[in-house]
Design a protein around this motif. Structure first.
Motif, mmCIF file in Angstrom:
data_model
loop_
_atom_site.group_PDB
_atom_site.id
_atom_site.type_symbol
_atom_site.label_atom_id
_atom_site.label_comp_id
_atom_site.label_asym_id
_atom_site.label_seq_id
_atom_site.Cartn_x
_atom_site.Cartn_y
_atom_site.Cartn_z
ATOM 1 N N ALA A 178 40.216 36.381 37.397
ATOM 2 C CA ALA A 178 40.578 37.626 38.238
ATOM 3 C C ALA A 178 39.579 37.933 39.491
ATOM 4 O O ALA A 178 39.793 38.414 40.428
ATOM 5 N N ARG A 179 38.294 37.369 38.954
ATOM 6 C CA ARG A 179 37.408 37.530 40.032
ATOM 7 C C ARG A 179 37.377 36.778 41.382
ATOM 8 O O ARG A 179 37.355 37.225 42.388
ATOM 9 N N ILE A 180 38.076 35.439 41.152
ATOM 10 C CA ILE A 180 38.191 34.571 42.130
ATOM 11 C C ILE A 180 39.322 35.066 43.135
ATOM 12 O O ILE A 180 39.257 35.176 44.131
ATOM 13 N N LEU A 181 40.174 35.753 42.272
ATOM 14 C CA LEU A 181 41.551 36.356 43.013
ATOM 15 C C LEU A 181 41.196 37.886 43.486
ATOM 16 O O LEU A 181 42.323 38.656 44.139
ATOM 17 N N ASN A 182 40.003 38.371 43.418
ATOM 18 C CA ASN A 182 39.589 39.617 43.578
ATOM 19 C C ASN A 182 40.795 40.834 43.146
ATOM 20 O O ASN A 182 41.330 41.661 43.750
ATOM 21 N N ALA A 183 41.117 40.537 41.951
ATOM 22 C CA ALA A 183 42.049 41.267 41.280
ATOM 23 C C ALA A 183 41.813 42.027 40.354
ATOM 24 O O ALA A 183 40.602 41.886 39.678
ATOM 25 N N THR A 184 42.506 43.148 39.788
ATOM 26 C CA THR A 184 42.253 43.877 38.513
ATOM 27 C C THR A 184 42.945 43.040 37.574
ATOM 28 O O THR A 184 44.056 42.756 37.793
ATOM 29 N N LEU A 185 42.141 43.108 36.405
ATOM 30 C CA LEU A 185 42.670 42.293 35.201
ATOM 31 C C LEU A 185 43.227 43.286 34.090
ATOM 32 O O LEU A 185 42.685 44.376 34.123
#
Length: 604
Positions: free
Chosen positions: A161-168
């Motif tokens: 999620a951090r790599i993808l700049n996404a909310t988990l």
């Protein structure tokens, strides 16, 4: 007087004569009865002898089985040792001492551990979650396997999620695979702590928001194993831009071992700090730990891994003859993708769990006496009490959660395999020495965790090198055998610097997150020119290892290939859902839906 009575024929007139005649008559009658019974007794005896001879002829010969260890340990006439004898060699007997001996080293810990500590704080360059998280971009994860395999997936999901700049979104636990555990994330882990602790690194929410008032169905896909950061950006980022919500299925070992330092440290923050078991699990587990401490100052936790499912999937053979081959073969046939292995080759390559007897002999050779208390984390042992008997003979202070806790205490957990596994996980983590029998998911995670929190002693059998020793033990003395075990176990005792940084699975060897107090160690080294480790003197810091590179290569000889324990777990392919085997632990049954990967992992 009696003679006169008899001669006069007046015996019938006297009481003494009457008694005498009666006794003589009874004796004659008894003798006649016995003479009649003698042929019948002889006939029955002959029939019994014939029956015994027939049974001896039909009974199977003793198994030439130097690996199973069944019934070859027993107490000798002396209280100071135990006799060991193999059926394979009736003359091959050696006596195992009851105590562990004086080996000149601390069996309960490493002197060097004081110079190493876990360090997983983010660097100043690692931006906070509120800076990097992009709106309307949600990552969902469906984990796979048992508790410990799922734990690796949860840890890696945060990093993805951090790599993808996404909310988990809080990961979904696998409720349909082999263990059939219906527990969700919040019933195993403290979900509120998980969200709050990671808030600076990744934004985490409990569920996917509704889309225009309706349930939002995410786009489902899968990433390859050991996917790198670039792999995620190339494969998943475009989907997030288009679909906004993406769920990655069968998410286990889907993140590369080697990442940049800050991402590796994030892995450690998740695994060692962010994932906490719920209060009921923690409280019950600590009761078990307390009860072990009440029995002894130190204790060993042994992850035995000798259940029928583990043996079946390992493809190993333990000398149980046709019965064993039928029983384990029936389990293997329920998964169509498994192929037959060469049992001898598997054992030579160190891919077979040691028997309980072999584990016990190894521990005695390493210096643990019969007074040591052992907590055994295990499901139902294949062969039952007969298989366990040698280990219990060597270590009579033998405990399990079922023996030190009541059924009422375990009732809230006993119907849930992951919760029972969590109890064992905590007790193993809290033990002074953790012994793992082969290198599965639970063993890897605990090995890494124990390294991170002070290098607590962790012993893994060097099964590949111990094989030849166990094979020939009937022809050697105990002293020679014990010396051989200690030599072969160098580099497998949980000492710092046993393996080179970056070798092995990151969850097992989180070297990026372990720091060294070099000044204190250098000072200690100067003041200690000669120390003894496992019977050898050395002025080097890592004197427990003769050759670090050699040991590292021996531990992770197949590091470039996927490990057989890093597998997908799937539904029983026979469709017989009611016949799934329920076990308490994550035993790494290597069942895969991706058949080419299965063949690659199980190939020689």
């Amino acid at each position: 007087m009696r003679l006169e009575r008899e001669q006069s024929g007046g015996s019938s007139l006297w009481p003494d004569g009457m008694a005498f005649q009666r006794r003589r008559h009874q004796q004659q009658h008894q003798n006649k009865h016995i003479r009649c019974l003698t042929p019948a007794i002889a006939t029955v005896s002959a029939a019994l002898l014939i029956l015994l001879a027939l049974l001896s002829f039909l009974a199977p010969a003793p198994v030439d089985n130097i690996s199973s260890g069944r019934r070859y340990l027993h107490r000798s006439s002396s209280d100071d040792d135990i006799e060991v004898q193999d059926y394979a060699n009736a003359s091959g007997v050696f006596r195992v001492p009851m105590d562990g001996g004086s080996l000149g080293h601390d069996v309960w810990g490493s002197t060097l551990s004081r110079f190493y500590y876990g360090c997983s704080n983010a660097s100043d360059k690692f931006a906070t979650a509120d800076v990097i998280t992009q709106p309307n971009r949600y990552l969902l994860i469906a984990t796979s396997g048992g508790l410990n395999q799922q734990r690796t997936g949860i840890t890696d999901a945060v990093v993805a999620a951090r790599i993808l700049n996404a909310t988990l979104v809080v990961p979904k636990l696998d409720q349909k695979s082999f263990w059939k555990d219906p527990s969700n994330f919040s019933q195993i882990f403290d979900v509120d702590w998980f969200i709050s602790f990671l808030s600076n690194d990744v934004r985490v929410i409990k569920e996917l928001p509704r889309k225009q008032g309706k349930v939002w169905i995410p786009y489902r896909t899968r990433v390859p194993r050991k996917c790198t950061a670039r792999c995620y950006q190339n494969r998943v980022s475009p989907l997030l831009l288009k679909k906004h919500a993406v769920q990655l299925n069968k998410f286990d070992y889907r993140l590369a071992n080697k990442l940049d330092t800050d991402l590796q440290k994030l892995r450690c923050r998740v695994n060692y700090h962010g994932l906490k078991f719920t209060d009921p699990i923690n409280e019950m587990a600590m009761k078990l730990v307390h009860r072990m401490r009440m029995r002894s100052r130190h204790f060993i936790a042994l992850h035995l891994r000798f259940e029928s499912d583990m043996l079946a999937f390992s493809g190993c053979y333990y000398g149980g003859g046709e019965k064993e081959m039928k029983e384990l073969g029936a389990i293997r046939r329920r998964w169509k993708t498994l192929h037959k292995n060469n049992p001898d080759k598997e054992r030579r390559h160190g891919r077979c769990p040691l028997t309980p007897a072999e584990v016990g002999l190894m521990l005695r050779a390493l210096g643990f006496g019969s007074d040591v208390h052992i907590y055994v984390a295990s499901g139902e042992i294949y062969g039952g009490e007969e298989t366990l008997a040698p280990l219990k003979t060597l270590f009579p202070n033998f405990h399990t959660k079922d023996s030190i806790a009541s059924k009422e205490e375990l009732a809230p957990f006993s119907s849930f395999s992951s919760r029972m596994a969590a109890l064992d996980f905590i007790v193993c983590d809290e033990s002074d020495v953790f012994v793992t029998n082969n290198n599965g998911n639970m063993a890897k995670i605990l090995a890494g965790r124990r390294r991170y929190f002070g290098h607590k002693r962790t012993i893994r059998p060097n099964a590949r090198k111990l094989y030849s020793l166990f094979l020939s033990r009937a022809n050697m003395t105990w002293e020679a055998f014990a010396s051989g075990v200690r030599t072969r176990q160098k580099g497998f005792m949980g000492e710092p610097n046993e393996v080179r940084p970056g070798r092995g699975e990151f969850h097992e060897n989180p070297s990026t997150c372990i720091c060294e107090d070099s000044k204190a160690k250098a000072k200690w080294d100067r003041n200690s020119q000669s120390r003894t480790k496992f019977g050898r003197k050395s002025g080097k810091v890592n004197e427990a290892i003769k050759d670090t590179d050699e040991v590292a290569d021996d531990q992770f000889a197949d590091d470039d290939e996927p490990d057989w324990s890093e597998s997908d777990y799937m539904e029983d392919e026979s469709g017989e859902k009611g016949q799934s085997i329920r076990t308490d632990l994550d035993y790494d049954l290597f069942v895969k839906s991706e058949e080419p990967e299965l063949e690659e992992m199980l190939s020689d």
